[in-house]
Motif scaffolding. Sequence first.
Motif, PDB file in Angstrom:
ATOM      1  N   HIS A 185     -37.251 -30.157 -20.343  1.00 57.68           N
ATOM      2  CA  HIS A 185     -36.466 -30.952 -21.292  1.00 57.68           C
ATOM      3  C   HIS A 185     -35.637 -30.065 -22.216  1.00 57.68           C
ATOM      4  O   HIS A 185     -34.776 -30.575 -22.949  1.00 57.68           O
ATOM      5  N   GLU A 186     -35.887 -28.745 -22.187  1.00 58.66           N
ATOM      6  CA  GLU A 186     -35.105 -27.812 -22.991  1.00 58.66           C
ATOM      7  C   GLU A 186     -34.115 -27.008 -22.138  1.00 58.66           C
ATOM      8  O   GLU A 186     -33.561 -26.020 -22.602  1.00 58.66           O
ATOM      9  N   ASP A 187     -33.894 -27.421 -20.888  1.00 60.87           N
ATOM     10  CA  ASP A 187     -32.847 -26.782 -20.083  1.00 60.87           C
ATOM     11  C   ASP A 187     -31.524 -26.864 -20.844  1.00 60.87           C
ATOM     12  O   ASP A 187     -31.225 -27.877 -21.499  1.00 60.87           O
ATOM     13  N   GLY A 188     -30.720 -25.796 -20.748  1.00 61.77           N
ATOM     14  CA  GLY A 188     -29.491 -25.759 -21.520  1.00 61.77           C
ATOM     15  C   GLY A 188     -28.271 -25.406 -20.708  1.00 61.77           C
ATOM     16  O   GLY A 188     -28.337 -25.104 -19.509  1.00 61.77           O
ATOM     17  N   LEU A 189     -27.133 -25.436 -21.363  1.00 62.15           N
ATOM     18  CA  LEU A 189     -25.835 -25.105 -20.762  1.00 62.15           C
ATOM     19  C   LEU A 189     -25.052 -24.295 -21.781  1.00 62.15           C
ATOM     20  O   LEU A 189     -24.810 -24.762 -22.900  1.00 62.15           O
ATOM     21  N   ILE A 190     -24.672 -23.076 -21.416  1.00 59.12           N
ATOM     22  CA  ILE A 190     -24.024 -22.158 -22.349  1.00 59.12           C
ATOM     23  C   ILE A 190     -22.579 -21.881 -21.916  1.00 59.12           C
ATOM     24  O   ILE A 190     -22.098 -22.429 -20.933  1.00 59.12           O
ATOM     25  N   ASP A 191     -21.892 -21.028 -22.682  1.00 57.83           N
ATOM     26  CA  ASP A 191     -20.525 -20.578 -22.362  1.00 57.83           C
ATOM     27  C   ASP A 191     -19.541 -21.744 -22.363  1.00 57.83           C
ATOM     28  O   ASP A 191     -19.040 -22.162 -21.313  1.00 57.83           O
ATOM     29  N   TRP A 192     -19.189 -22.218 -23.541  1.00 58.45           N
ATOM     30  CA  TRP A 192     -18.329 -23.393 -23.696  1.00 58.45           C
ATOM     31  C   TRP A 192     -16.863 -23.036 -23.942  1.00 58.45           C
ATOM     32  O   TRP A 192     -16.089 -23.875 -24.417  1.00 58.45           O
ATOM     33  N   ALA A 193     -16.442 -21.836 -23.590  1.00 56.12           N
ATOM     34  CA  ALA A 193     -15.082 -21.400 -23.914  1.00 56.12           C
ATOM     35  C   ALA A 193     -14.009 -22.191 -23.177  1.00 56.12           C
ATOM     36  O   ALA A 193     -12.844 -22.164 -23.575  1.00 56.12           O
ATOM     37  N   ALA A 194     -14.374 -22.881 -22.094  1.00 54.83           N
ATOM     38  CA  ALA A 194     -13.391 -23.677 -21.346  1.00 54.83           C
ATOM     39  C   ALA A 194     -13.490 -25.163 -21.677  1.00 54.83           C
ATOM     40  O   ALA A 194     -12.916 -25.994 -20.971  1.00 54.83           O
ATOM     41  N   ALA A 195     -14.200 -25.509 -22.744  1.00 52.83           N
ATOM     42  CA  ALA A 195     -14.389 -26.920 -23.097  1.00 52.83           C
ATOM     43  C   ALA A 195     -13.058 -27.590 -23.411  1.00 52.83           C
ATOM     44  O   ALA A 195     -12.190 -27.012 -24.072  1.00 52.83           O
ATOM     45  N   MET A 196     -12.907 -28.809 -22.902  1.00 46.36           N
ATOM     46  CA  MET A 196     -11.712 -29.608 -23.138  1.00 46.36           C
ATOM     47  C   MET A 196     -12.110 -31.077 -23.191  1.00 46.36           C
ATOM     48  O   MET A 196     -13.250 -31.428 -22.887  1.00 46.36           O
TER      49      MET A 196
END
Length: 294
Positions: A185-196
């Motif tokens: 439940h604490e799995d994550g997603l990093i590196d948001w530099a391409a967020a749009m």
Amino acid sequence: MQSVQKLVGGWNSTTWLVGVSSGDEPAQHVAKLADSEDGDAFRSGLRIASAAASRGFPSGAPIPTVDGCLAVDLPEGVLALLQYVPGRSPSAVSDDDMRRVGVTLARAHLAVGAESAGVSEQHRWPWTWADVCLQELPMASEIRDAAARALDEARDVTARISPRVGVVHGDPGLEAFRLRDESPHEDGLIDWAAAMQAPLLYDLASFAVMTRETPESLTSCLEGYRHVAPDISGELRYLDVFIRLRWMCHAIYFASRLERRIIRGAASEAENRERLAEAYVGLTKPVDPILRPA
């Protein structure tokens, strides 16, 4: 005591693992340096990661400076110190990992929602930045025309079916996911530099493109995503449209690298050209039937 270890890879930036010992509480952070020309997108991603973290999602959010800034300008580029998200990268051949990836991506979309205030105006849908790039970046006319068609098609479909639009990660490759086996439940997603801001289908299409060598990965990913966000099911018939949109972004990305002579990420000018040619193939060939969910 402090330690700094340069991390391998990185197509868009240079990163270091920073260890800090303060009494009995050792901590790890990630220092990330982006090119100054990419500073606007980088800062936008930092704002989005902060919003996700504020809602309890492990996103690798920035640690503000003493005066509240998320990043600082240096002669070498734009530097930020990020929270370290523990975990491992998923395996593309593990159905369980791919389901967890889908669950994590859906949780990320729910965490950031329509946080468009954190996205710069040009990176909001329908992406005025893409028009500028397709007009100004040097690329062969057939690639430019195919990319423009993909952009127009995605805009037309969005206007016609009104899919869910929100903030997307923009680059959800396997290395961006962090799986914690002791607490999924604490799995994550990093590196948001391409967020749009975009239709949420764009992230699923991006995942399909980035795992194209193991296309069966998408099936399990979609299973996990639909478990959290079942509303996506009715939109998946248009996934091929957004797969072509992802290839449009590849074309722009590698044309930009060639223009700026960027060879970071263990690449070379020749490889950048090969990747640009690959983008053209992706823009023009029929989508593999396995990537067309029923």
